[in-house]
Design an enzyme around this catalytic site. Structure first.
Site, PDB file in Angstrom:
ATOM      1  N   HIS A 249      48.539  19.884 -19.799  1.00 43.87           N
ATOM      2  CA  HIS A 249      49.306  19.307 -20.889  1.00 43.87           C
ATOM      3  C   HIS A 249      48.292  18.974 -22.147  1.00 43.87           C
ATOM      4  O   HIS A 249      48.374  19.433 -23.193  1.00 43.87           O
ATOM      5  CB  HIS A 249      49.900  18.032 -20.428  1.00 43.87           C
ATOM      6  CG  HIS A 249      51.075  18.096 -19.776  1.00 43.87           C
ATOM      7  ND1 HIS A 249      50.867  17.705 -18.223  1.00 43.87           N
ATOM      8  CD2 HIS A 249      52.193  18.414 -19.622  1.00 43.87           C
ATOM      9  CE1 HIS A 249      51.865  17.708 -17.613  1.00 43.87           C
ATOM     10  NE2 HIS A 249      52.837  18.051 -18.476  1.00 43.87           N
TER      11      HIS A 249
ATOM     12  N   GLY B  87      53.974  25.573 -21.855  1.00 43.08           N
ATOM     13  CA  GLY B  87      53.158  26.308 -21.015  1.00 43.08           C
ATOM     14  C   GLY B  87      54.068  27.387 -20.374  1.00 43.08           C
ATOM     15  O   GLY B  87      55.228  27.329 -19.980  1.00 43.08           O
TER      16      GLY B  87
ATOM     17  N   ASP C  75      55.914  27.519 -16.509  1.00 40.24           N
ATOM     18  CA  ASP C  75      57.807  27.438 -16.707  1.00 40.24           C
ATOM     19  C   ASP C  75      57.815  28.366 -17.384  1.00 40.24           C
ATOM     20  O   ASP C  75      58.461  28.542 -18.513  1.00 40.24           O
ATOM     21  CB  ASP C  75      58.021  25.798 -17.524  1.00 40.24           C
ATOM     22  CG  ASP C  75      57.460  24.871 -16.326  1.00 40.24           C
ATOM     23  OD1 ASP C  75      58.083  24.903 -15.332  1.00 40.24           O
ATOM     24  OD2 ASP C  75      56.480  24.040 -17.000  1.00 40.24           O
TER      25      ASP C  75
END
Length: 288
Positions: free
Chosen positions: A37, A149, A152
């Site tokens: 993240h 990201g 996914d």
């Protein structure tokens, strides 16, 4: 870094940034943040002058038997991670702020085609929840760009299609998957793994790597490739949910004539569901 919880406060902060001539970037998350993240936020700081991150554990994208209640809420640690990555504003709304009329009364956004099969097949309604909440976040924050990201992969494809189909003036950027040294894709759900399961988990990515090598070599048809890959996962103690080879741009089942493919997998270790993918560019030299 400032933290706000209402749409009014969010829009006021964004309006102030825009008045100063700043380009606004958004990084939507569900919290329980890790270095993957942080990489999204750092990428956003390179692309925008004012970076907003959101933390919202979205109940609409969880199924009846999924881990909504036990999903970790780690706001204080997440705030520190975001601050260190260069985030300017954190939007951390409540469920009531996001769904003031409740989820049953909420208008929903559905993206056909790319949302079907894969995670969409295993988790009915999941991508309607994802596209709805991301659409709301886009309308709340009004960003110029957003960063997601590539771990996914299907989610990223759904969001890109939604933005294109609904003519949203937002640039979507994908950030490469961040991995541990042994290859395991970083995920908030990795924390659910026991020590034994964590030791076995890297076999998921290793299997994708082996499948990609065979695709590039051109010596295996796709059905045999998938069958052998599933067997490797099972032998390593993983229970495959799906393992597929798709054409990268539209997520249709790949053929040996496709030049840009992606291998996508989801597998269980105990009750923990891991996902991963690997893009494979076959160029013009792969044999068919």
């Amino acid at each position: 870094m400032k933290t706000v919880s209402s749409v009014r406060e969010l829009r006021a902060a964004v309006a102030e940034a825009r008045a100063a001539g700043k380009r606004v970037g958004l990084v939507p998350t569900m919290g329980n943040l890790h270095s993957g993240h942080a990489a999204l936020v750092r990428r956003a700081t390179q692309l925008a002058d004012f970076v907003v991150a959101s933390i919202f554990v979205n109940p609409m994208q969880f199924g009846a038997n999924e881990d909504l209640d036990k999903y970790p809420r780690t706001l204080a640690a997440d705030q520190e991670t975001l601050f260190e990555a260069g985030c300017d504003l954190l939007f951390a709304p409540t469920v009531a702020e996001m769904y003031p009329r409740g989820m049953q009364g909420q208008t929903r956004v559905s993206v056909p085609g790319v949302s079907e099969g894969l995670c969409g097949g295993s988790r009915p309604g999941h991508f309607d929840g994802v596209s709805t909440v991301v659409c709301k976040l886009f309308n709340m924050a009004l960003p110029d760009l957003a960063v997601f990201g590539e771990k996914d992969f299907q989610q990223l494809a759904v969001i890109r299609r939604m933005v294109s189909d609904l003519n949203m003036p937002i640039e979507i950027f994908g950030e490469p998957t961040v991995r541990a040294e042994d290859g395991l894709a970083l995920s908030s759900r990795n924390g659910y793994l026991t020590a034994e399961q964590r030791a076995a988990a890297p076999r998921l990515y290793a299997t994708l790597m082996q499948m990609a090598a065979r695709l590039r070599d051109g010596k295996s048809d796709i059905s045999a490739l998938i069958r052998d890959g599933a067997r490797q996962l099972e032998e390593a103690g993983l229970r495959p949910d799906y393992l597929e080879v798709r054409e990268a741009s539209n997520l249709q089942p790949a053929t040996l004539e496709d030049r840009h493919c992606v291998i996508l997998a989801a597998a269980y270790l105990g009750t923990t569901r891991l996902i991963d993918n690997l893009a494979v560019d076959l160029g013009d030299s792969a044999k068919s």
